[in-house]
Write an enzyme that holds these catalytic residues in place. Structure first.
Site: not given
Ligand code: BGC
Length: 388
Positions: A120-121, A146, A215, A217, A287, A324, A352
């Protein structure tokens, strides 16, 4: 008694009672042997593809009595997880590509990857450790996402087979993507019956920050072209971390009560996703990071997801303090790779398990600082089952 019984049976005893007993023991031994094999699962290795620089990417297949999971060395990524629905029909419940070039072309989704060093950020790609400011690449609306431009998802990890699974290792050199310290990361995937367990451990030779997560899905229907809006989700969290317009936490731990973020009772993802709510509008859906109830560092329930159609259930437990929950809002259906595979908006959700986004800039959040001499461990378990 046990080995002696086998010996007697082996040489042919003529004592009837003894014979029955030894047959019984043999049965027990054989049963426990098969349980051990099923519990640990079988592991096989094959080549998945070749990187542009000629490096081989391997795929490890982990097979138990209930699940088959494939994990590759590029990004330590989960490629597929095949599980049964309520009628015993097996299907792949994660998004991904059938060939390596899909993963190489797609720079956006992080399908199945271990993301790092910082999942994440990080706001403006900047943070301080012991008064020294560090800068990491900004690759998402002026923020670092990431791990930066060449995160852990883009590296080919070393791999070795372990009982019931595979251990992946990546050594990230001092200064990699601007992060201080040589970071050694180990990620173990093991499969036991319905449970895919991920054990992470990290160590460093200089103070640094680290936040690894997976990550993947999921789409429990097994149909990667359908949306996950009818999946029902429970998140074991009384609070979440609201974000600003570039998806950086404001620092507040907001109660979920009375908001579309309240998943304490199982609720369909689509029930409130388009509600008139500022936070949902900012992210185009869910998100956000949920603050898990219970202690960080202890294995606890994080989430339970049910697909009512197939009856598949995913239960997530973790030692991490947050999760997340991302509903694939940025999936666009773009097609990648030879098979031109693409996934529509909201056709997968991620859980996540992690430390909170931008923790290095929020001293009140559980710390992501790692110092030399310490090995950081965390565990997340994805368990698959079914319900009627
Ligand atoms: C983030 C999203 C992002 C995605 C794919 C997630 O962990 O929170 O904002 O778009 O990852 O990059």
């Amino acid at each position: 008694m046990l080995p002696c019984g086998i010996l007697e049976w082996g040489v042919g005893t003529n004592n009837e009672l003894e014979g029955k007993l030894t047959m019984k023991w043999l049965g027990v031994i054989l049963l426990s042997m098969t349980t051990a094999i099923a519990a640990h699962g079988a592991v096989t290795k094959a080549v998945f593809g070749t990187m542009p620089d000629g490096k081989t990417v391997d795929v490890y297949t982990l097979k138990s009595d209930q699940v088959e999971a494939k994990v590759m060395t590029l990004g330590a990524r989960v490629l597929s997880i095949r599980t049964a629905d309520r009628d015993g029909k097996m299907a792949d419940v994660v998004l991904g590509y059938s060939a390596l070039d899909g993963y190489l072309d797609d720079q956006k989704t992080y399908f199945g990857a271990v993301v790092g060093r910082y999942g994440n950020r990080i706001a403006n790609g900047a943070f301080k450790i012991d008064g020294h400011e560090y800068h990491v690449p900004v690759n998402n609306n002026g923020q670092s996402l990431h791990g930066g431009l060449v995160g852990f998802d883009k590296h080919v990890w070393e791999a070795k087979e372990i009982p019931g699974g595979v251990e992946m290792t990546l050594v990230s050199p001092d200064g990699d993507q601007g992060y201080p310290g040589t970071l050694t990361a180990h990620v173990k995937y093991t499969l036991t019956h319905g449970a895919l367990r991920i054990d992470y451990s990290e160590s460093t030779d200089k103070p640094t920050v680290v936040n690894l997560t997976n990550h993947t899905y999921f789409n429990l229907s097994g149909d990667a072209q359908s949306t996950i809006l009818d999946h029902e989700v429970m998140l074991a969290a009384d609070h979440y971390t609201p974000v600003n317009t570039v998806l950086i936490p404001t620092g507040e731990l907001a109660p979920v009560a009375g908001t579309p973020f309240d998943f304490r009772k199982s609720t369909a993802i689509g029930a409130r996703i388009d509600a008139d709510n500022e936070q949902l509008k900012i992210a185009g859906g869910y998100d956000h990071n949920w603050v898990l109830n219970g202690k960080s560092g202890e294995l606890k329930l994080a989430a339970r997801v049910v697909d009512p159609k197939s009856g598949r259930v995913l239960t997530v437990t973790t030692t991490e303090p947050g999760v997340q929950f991302y509903t694939g809002n940025f999936l666009t259906g773009d097609k990648f790779g030879k098979a031109a595979e693409g996934n529509p908006k909201r056709s997968g959700f991620c859980l996540e398990t992690q430390h909170f986004p931008d923790s290095p800039n929020h001293p009140a959040f559980p710390t992501t600082l790692l110092r030399p001499g310490v090995v950081r461990h965390s565990t997340t378990i994805f368990t698959f089952s079914t319900q009627k």
